[in-house]
Structures are given as C-alpha cells and as structure tokens.
Scaffold this motif. Structure first.
Motif, mmCIF file in Angstrom:
data_model
loop_
_atom_site.group_PDB
_atom_site.id
_atom_site.type_symbol
_atom_site.label_atom_id
_atom_site.label_comp_id
_atom_site.label_asym_id
_atom_site.label_seq_id
_atom_site.Cartn_x
_atom_site.Cartn_y
_atom_site.Cartn_z
ATOM 1 N N GLU A 2 0.807 -1.216 0.000
ATOM 2 C CA GLU A 2 0.000 0.000 0.000
ATOM 3 C C GLU A 2 0.841 1.267 0.000
ATOM 4 O O GLU A 2 0.362 2.334 -0.373
ATOM 5 N N ARG A 3 2.102 1.166 0.423
ATOM 6 C CA ARG A 3 2.912 2.372 0.572
ATOM 7 C C ARG A 3 3.974 2.545 -0.510
ATOM 8 O O ARG A 3 4.651 3.569 -0.536
ATOM 9 N N LEU A 4 4.150 1.567 -1.330
ATOM 10 C CA LEU A 4 5.324 1.603 -2.200
ATOM 11 C C LEU A 4 4.983 1.677 -3.685
ATOM 12 O O LEU A 4 5.584 1.001 -4.518
ATOM 13 N N ASP A 5 4.022 2.531 -4.036
ATOM 14 C CA ASP A 5 3.724 2.684 -5.449
ATOM 15 C C ASP A 5 4.734 3.593 -6.139
ATOM 16 O O ASP A 5 4.618 3.856 -7.341
ATOM 17 N N ARG A 6 5.722 4.084 -5.408
ATOM 18 C CA ARG A 6 6.782 4.892 -6.024
ATOM 19 C C ARG A 6 8.134 4.190 -5.997
ATOM 20 O O ARG A 6 9.143 4.792 -6.349
ATOM 21 N N LEU A 7 8.166 2.943 -5.564
ATOM 22 C CA LEU A 7 9.418 2.180 -5.561
ATOM 23 C C LEU A 7 9.422 1.210 -6.736
ATOM 24 O O LEU A 7 8.554 0.344 -6.841
ATOM 25 N N TYR A 8 10.391 1.379 -7.617
ATOM 26 C CA TYR A 8 10.540 0.519 -8.791
ATOM 27 C C TYR A 8 11.866 -0.223 -8.680
ATOM 28 O O TYR A 8 12.917 0.391 -8.474
ATOM 29 N N ILE A 9 11.814 -1.553 -8.823
ATOM 30 C CA ILE A 9 13.033 -2.351 -8.766
ATOM 31 C C ILE A 9 13.268 -2.973 -10.133
ATOM 32 O O ILE A 9 12.382 -3.631 -10.691
ATOM 33 N N ILE A 10 14.437 -2.751 -10.673
ATOM 34 C CA ILE A 10 14.781 -3.239 -12.006
ATOM 35 C C ILE A 10 15.812 -4.341 -11.866
ATOM 36 O O ILE A 10 16.882 -4.141 -11.275
ATOM 37 N N ASP A 11 15.483 -5.507 -12.373
ATOM 38 C CA ASP A 11 16.423 -6.626 -12.393
ATOM 39 C C ASP A 11 17.383 -6.405 -13.558
ATOM 40 O O ASP A 11 17.054 -6.680 -14.711
ATOM 41 N N CYS A 12 18.559 -5.897 -13.272
ATOM 42 C CA CYS A 12 19.484 -5.449 -14.326
ATOM 43 C C CYS A 12 20.186 -6.589 -15.040
ATOM 44 O O CYS A 12 20.940 -6.351 -15.984
ATOM 45 N N ASP A 13 19.976 -7.813 -14.589
ATOM 46 C CA ASP A 13 20.665 -8.937 -15.221
ATOM 47 C C ASP A 13 19.668 -9.944 -15.770
ATOM 48 O O ASP A 13 20.021 -11.088 -16.014
ATOM 49 N N ALA A 14 18.418 -9.520 -15.985
ATOM 50 C CA ALA A 14 17.370 -10.469 -16.359
ATOM 51 C C ALA A 14 17.160 -10.584 -17.854
ATOM 52 O O ALA A 14 16.565 -11.534 -18.322
ATOM 53 N N GLY A 15 17.649 -9.627 -18.629
ATOM 54 C CA GLY A 15 17.331 -9.615 -20.051
ATOM 55 C C GLY A 15 18.367 -10.249 -20.947
ATOM 56 O O GLY A 15 18.322 -10.081 -22.158
ATOM 57 N N ALA A 40 21.003 -2.828 -23.903
ATOM 58 C CA ALA A 40 20.510 -3.887 -23.037
ATOM 59 C C ALA A 40 18.992 -3.835 -22.967
ATOM 60 O O ALA A 40 18.401 -2.775 -22.827
ATOM 61 N N PRO A 41 18.304 -4.977 -23.051
ATOM 62 C CA PRO A 41 16.853 -4.982 -22.959
ATOM 63 C C PRO A 41 16.404 -4.553 -21.571
ATOM 64 O O PRO A 41 17.007 -4.905 -20.577
ATOM 65 N N VAL A 42 15.331 -3.789 -21.516
ATOM 66 C CA VAL A 42 14.845 -3.276 -20.243
ATOM 67 C C VAL A 42 13.630 -4.082 -19.824
ATOM 68 O O VAL A 42 12.596 -4.027 -20.475
ATOM 69 N N PRO A 43 13.714 -4.847 -18.727
ATOM 70 C CA PRO A 43 12.554 -5.592 -18.277
ATOM 71 C C PRO A 43 11.488 -4.651 -17.753
ATOM 72 O O PRO A 43 11.783 -3.558 -17.278
ATOM 73 N N THR A 44 10.243 -5.082 -17.859
ATOM 74 C CA THR A 44 9.152 -4.264 -17.344
ATOM 75 C C THR A 44 9.328 -4.074 -15.847
ATOM 76 O O THR A 44 9.546 -5.023 -15.119
ATOM 77 N N ALA A 45 9.220 -2.839 -15.403
ATOM 78 C CA ALA A 45 9.412 -2.530 -13.989
ATOM 79 C C ALA A 45 8.117 -1.991 -13.426
ATOM 80 O O ALA A 45 7.670 -0.919 -13.793
ATOM 81 N N ALA A 46 7.486 -2.734 -12.547
ATOM 82 C CA ALA A 46 6.261 -2.283 -11.906
ATOM 83 C C ALA A 46 6.565 -1.919 -10.470
ATOM 84 O O ALA A 46 7.459 -2.479 -9.866
ATOM 85 N N PRO A 47 5.841 -0.952 -9.898
ATOM 86 C CA PRO A 47 6.089 -0.606 -8.503
ATOM 87 C C PRO A 47 5.748 -1.786 -7.613
ATOM 88 O O PRO A 47 4.856 -2.578 -7.914
#
Length: 697
Positions: free
Chosen positions: A155-168, A361-368
């Motif tokens: 409920e509090r983290l709709d502004r936190l985005y985590i990108i898996d930089c080694d997933a693509g 580098a491909p950018v994986p979809t990043a959801a909050p």
C-alpha cells in the motif's frame, strides 16, 4: 559537383561549451533569486533516510549528488539501501532501484520480512523461512502475519521501482541506467519529491560495448564518472551507489583508504558512507585488536556503525545502528522495535511500467512493488496458493555454481597431454592462436568438478580465515546441488583425494598471444601465469579449509585466467539436483553422475549462448560410446571391457544421461530430447535461461 569541406570543432559548435555572459560576483551575491533566503531553502532538497540521527548528520538526508555506501561482504549494504528506499518511496520520492544481484521478488520478500518485524508480527519470519516448504506447511497464524505485512508494504510503495538489471540476457551498463532513468523521469513529469536512484552494486556494473580498460580499477573509475554525471541531471538527483570494499577492510575500522582499491571513488563521491562492526573500533577511535568477528556476527541484533567518512558540504561522524540480519532490518541504536508502522501515504493509482528501452541492453518491465499480485487481487483466502508461491522461488535466490570453460580446463578433464610436457590448446581458431600450458600431474574429470566447486566457494568472499572456513560437507553440497546429501566415509575419502591431487599439481600457462588477440594487456602474463604455480592452494584448520590469499591468481591460477578472459559458465546449483518428475527418485549422486550433469549443462549453455546455428546443432547432439567426448571425460575405454560388459557400461551411461535430461525437461530447462538407439542423443527445442526457472525444493 558540390565540394565537401571538413569543419573544425569550433565551426561545428555542437560539442563545444557555449559562451555565456558573465556578471560581476557582487551583482550575483545581491540577486535574491540566487542568494535570497527563499532561494537557499529551495536549493537544498534532501531525501530522508528514515533514520533521524543519520539525517541530522547528513544535513537532512541524502542530498543531490553521488553518495557511495561501502562495506565488506555480508555486512548489510543492500539491506540498508533497501530500508532507505522503502522509507523514501513511502514519503513521496520516486525511487529507482537497479539490482544486479537479487531479483524484485527476493527484495520484495526482504521488505515483507522487515515490515512484519517492525510491526511486532507473530510469528516473526525470515526470507529463508519464506523459501522453506517445511516451515510454511507448519504455519498456523503465520499466514495472517504474512498477509498483513505484505499488504502494508504494497500500500505504501507505489513509487518504488526495482529493475532486475541482469534479467534480459545482457546486463545494464551505466549508460543503460542513464537512458532508463531519463525515460522514467519524463514519465513522472516532475511529480513527487526529489528522486532517488540506487545502484546495487558498483563492482559488477559492466562497461558499454567498445569501452576498453586495462584493469578493474579503470572500469570502476569509468562507471563512477557516469554516475556522477547522472547525479547532476534534472537539477540534482540523489544517487546512492553501493560499493564492495576489499576484504582487508573486513576486520578493521572502515576508512577512506578502504575505497582505494575500488578506484577513485574517494575523490569523486560527494558523500562517503561505510558500515562496520562497532566492536572493531575502540573508544578512542583506534582499531580494537581483541574483538572477535564470529561472536559479533552471532549477535542478534548485530551492533554496527554507519560512518560518514566524507561529506563535501558537511561534517563527518558515525551513527550507531542495530542490524537484525534475520529480518533484514536496520534500526538506530536505542530505537529498538517494534516501532510504529511507516505513515500511510495518500493512495494513488499504480504507476505505469517503464516502456521498453531503446538502448543496447533490454529493459525488463518494472512495476512498482505496490502493485498487488494476481492472487491478492482475487482475494484468494485459501492457504494452498500461497504455499505454492512461496515454495517455488526464483533461482536468483539460490546458490550459484561455476564451471571453468577454458580449452585448458576441457583438455584436463579429458586427460589430454602428458604430465610435465607442454601442451597446446587452440583458443581462437579463426586467428590460429593457441595458448600453451604445462601440468605436473594428471587430473580426473571429478578433480576438475571439485576445483569448480572450490572456485564457487572463493567467489562467496567468505572463507579467508580459520574463523571463516568451509567443510567437506559444504563442498559436497556445491558439487551435488543438494544440501541433504550425506558425507559418507567413501565420499569423504574421494573428496580428500581430489583436494590432495589438486594441491599437489603445478600449472603454468603461456597466454600472452591470446591476451593480445583479445585486446588485453600482456602484463597479466607477466604476473606469473607462465611460472609453475600450485593448481590449488588451501589452508587447513581443525579439518576445515580456507583460502590463504584473497588474490585468485595465487589460489586458483587457472580460474584467474578463466575469469580474466571471460570463460566461466555459471548456473544455479538447484539445476544439479532437479528431479526427473513428480514422485521420482532424486538423481544419482555418484561422482560419475555428477560429472555427466556438469557436462550436459556445459553443452546446453553453449547451445543457449552461441549464435551460430551450425555451432548450436553440433553441441545439441551428444555422442555416447567409444571415442565420444563424454566417454573420454569419464575415462571409459573400450579395451577395458568385454563385449557384454561394454554393452552394460554404455547402457549405464545412457541411463544417467536420460535421467538428467528428463530432470532438465521437467524443470523447463530444455523442451525435449531424442535418443538414437544408444549411440547418441539430440536435445530439441529452445534451451531456457536456468536463472529464470522455478525449482522444486
């Protein structure tokens, strides 16, 4: 014909700084828009860390600019950064967390674990518990505590985005991060608080294609310059860059000099932060020579200090912290949990995922992280779906095994060459380039598998003292991928014999021509590869082992050569212990069966990564029988068997291969395979990235 002329940089102008009109300093000082009280207040935005004493020392929090957080391995760098990210996002700052080690799911689990701990949830649980099927099946009230903590975090983290930089398939570079962050900021449209960008972590941040450096120090310098430039964009961005310190800093107080082997960080950063055990420093600030690291690590909580080593526009000092490692939680000393939950922010629609990148580098979809999973959206109340979700973790949370993929290693596995005589390996066939080596003793395929496992242990950065040593049981777990294996007397003797052979052998490598062809400095050859060195150096203490040096070339020179030339295959250990199907027996754990699985993974990873269809086709078909590569590795010779025994021996190997391939198919690593009688087998369909699969516990 229109003539073409070459323009000078001055004529082009596009790469030149444009001249600006200059006013006297006196006029600038009297300008209210620049130096007035309102202007100064507006010019000092900060991102609160959530830790009041630290915020006070930092002048309000993380300021625009480059902040580097450093610590030796295992002291909680990522956890502290994630704690800060959680607080910042909950208070309105858009946070972009670029992770190279842990996927979003794992980091999300850490946040849930911390939230439950801070709320005084019952029972308390760790990330390890959430990946333990036996623990989860025994939960009664645990699921309710898990759900509540999960909802509170979401409920509090709709502004936190985590990108898996080694997933693509290709890891993000600093330039990829810049492009992704610029696009993200354009989508934000200037809403919210001051942005926070976190990179975890510096030493594994790759270089852009075409950038050439001579050593790791220059690579770090390049990426630090990129991050510094990024911190100046958009009128100022708080960039938190995580850095690993040298192992020599593990037992002594952290200091600016600790960053020196990581490049020019100490000069470029606006703020330098370091984490250390409180016990490592005396009351007068001098190193404490009497403290015991093992005892300090066993404490719950651990007593730590966060040291502000440099602050370009502020003071230095330190803030005492308590680190509850099992619950991924830092608190300032004196602020013992349970603490009140973080204040709720005004609910807003989940932010949209980032668009695909146009960079290399491909950018994986990043959801909050606030976006609820489908099961939660459906208000699934049953226990079973949650158990299934928890006991089928993504592999990134599991252990990594490594395999030496040099031609020298393959030659040694196959028993190639005569001990004491120089051997030649064609390493770059297209250019006719070979590397030569001399080994003093013959090693078996099993010995090489043990060496791979020892190298994997070295990479954990844990075992460098008698107090931090590994056992044969630990080595067996890495070899088999199964922590439940029993260290029988026979296995113990086999492992001891392999370690003795590896430590008794010497190896020299003449690789200057290869290094030159790969565009690398020949000084690496002069570092001693061409001189006979022990194949493996270990120190022993009370029946356990540790590495006598932090320099890989002094411990495992063949692996230093492989690392330097980028010839190492990594895969999750869980792949070694995959099951052939539901209810089926585990795969055989004999040395031969393990060697076969290692060989198959090597072939399949080559298929997955090679672009040439011809190379892929060649590696897909695995010959079984006389003179095949697999039989040479296993030292199976036709002349050692009668006709009947030879047939049985071939069927035995084919059966082990079939079991392994079926386990890989059940896991989703491969799509299928076809045996051609008992002479060969061909793997069909695509080979999946083993780091993206789910594995049965």
């Amino acid at each position: 014909m229109e003539s073409s002329t070459t323009k000078t940089p001055l004529e082009e102008g596009e790469h030149m700084a444009q001249p600006q009109s200059a006013a006297p300093l006196s006029a600038l000082l009297l300008d209210e828009a620049e130096f007035g009280s309102d202007a100064l207040l507006r010019a000092h935005p900060c991102v609160s860390t959530g830790f009041p004493a630290l915020d006070r020392l930092l002048g309000g929090g993380l300021s625009p600019g480059l902040t580097v957080l450093g610590a030796s391995p295992g002291l909680g760098k990522s956890t502290l950064a994630l704690n800060i990210a959680q607080h910042a996002a909950a208070h309105g700052s858009p946070v972009r967390y670029y992770s190279y080690e842990m996927p979003p799911k794992r980091l999300g689990m850490k946040l849930i674990t911390r939230e439950n701990f801070l709320r005084g949830g019952s029972p308390l649980f760790s990330v390890k518990d959430l990946f333990d099927a036996d623990t989860l099946r025994g939960w009664t009230d645990g699921w309710e505590a898990y759900r509540q903590a999960r909802r509170q975090v979401a409920e509090r983290l709709d502004r936190l985005y985590i990108i898996d930089c080694d997933a693509g398939g290709k890891a993000y570079t600093a330039e990829d991060i810049r492009a992704d962050f610029f696009r993200f900021m354009e989508e934000q449209g200037g809403t919210g608080g001051m942005p926070l960008l976190i990179v975890d972590y510096l030493q594994i941040l790759p270089l852009e294609d075409g950038v050439r450096v001579s050593d790791a120090r220059q690579a770090v310098d390049h990426n630090v310059r990129k991050m510094t430039a990024l911190s100046k964009a958009f009128g100022g961005v708080a960039v938190l860059l995580i850095s690993s310190l040298g192992r020599s800093s593990y037992k002594i107080p952290v200091q600016i000099d600790s960053f020196k082997e990581s490049g020019s960080i100490e000069f470029s950063a606006d703020t330098l932060l370091g984490i250390q055990f409180s016990a490592c420093q005396g009351q007068d600030g001098s190193p404490n020579r009497e403290w015991n690291m093992i005892q300090e690590k066993d404490k719950n909580p651990r007593e730590m200090d966060l040291v502000v080593l440099k602050q370009r526009y502020g003071e230095t000092g330190k803030v005492p912290f308590l680190y509850y490692a099992a619950y991924d939680c830092f608190t300032e000393a004196g602020d013992r949990p349970p603490a009140p939950p973080l204040p709720r922010t005004e609910e807003a629609p989940p932010a949209q995922a980032a668009a695909p990148s146009q960079t290399a580098a491909p950018v994986p979809t990043a959801a909050p992280l606030s976006e609820p999973p489908a099961a939660e959206q459906a208000e699934a109340a049953e226990e079973i779906p949650l158990v299934e979700e928890a006991v089928r973790p993504r592999t990134q949370g599991l252990e990594k095994a490594c395999m030496n993929n040099t031609m020298i290693a393959h030659s040694l596995r196959g028993g190639g060459g005569v001990p004491g005589e120089e051997q030649s390996c064609r390493v770059i066939p297209a250019k006719g380039i070979s590397t030569r080596y001399t080994i003093s003793a013959e090693l078996s395929c099993g010995d090489c598998d043990v060496a791979d496992a020892v190298y994997s242990l070295f990479l954990t950065e844990k075992y460098f003292s008698p107090e931090n040593s590994f056992s044969l049981r630990r080595l067996l777990t890495l070899l088999t991928g199964d922590s439940r294996q029993t260290l029988t007397a026979r296995r113990r003797d086999t492992l001891l014999a392999s370690l003795d052979r590896l430590q008794g052998a010497t190896l020299s490598i003449r690789c200057g021509e290869e290094l030159e062809a790969r565009g690398m400095d020949r000084k690496y050859e002069k570092a001693g590869f061409d001189q006979p060195r022990s194949f493996l150096r270990l120190a022993q203490h009370n029946g356990r082992y540790y590495f006598p040096s932090v320099q890989l070339a002094e411990v495992l020179p063949l692996y230093a050569y492989a690392t330097m030339t980028g010839q190492v295959i990594s895969f999750p250990t869980a792949l070694l212990s995959a099951r052939p199907g539901p209810g089926k027996k585990p795969l055989s754990s004999t040395a031969e069966a393990i060697a076969i699985r290692h060989f198959l993974i090597y072939r399949l990873e080559v298929v997955r990564n090679r672009k040439s269809p011809q190379e892929q086709h060649k590696m897909r078909t695995i010959a079984l029988g006389r003179d095949s590569q697999l039989f040479r590795l296993l030292r199976i010779r036709r002349e050692d068997y009668s006709s009947a025994d030879w047939s049985r021996r071939c069927r035995r190997v084919a059966g082990l291969v079939a079991d392994a391939l079926e386990a890989f198919r059940q896991t989703g690593y491969i799509q299928g395979y076809v045996f051609h009688e008992e002479s060969s087998v061909t793997v069909s369909g695509a080979v999946a990235d083993p780091w993206t699969l789910d594995y049965e516990p």
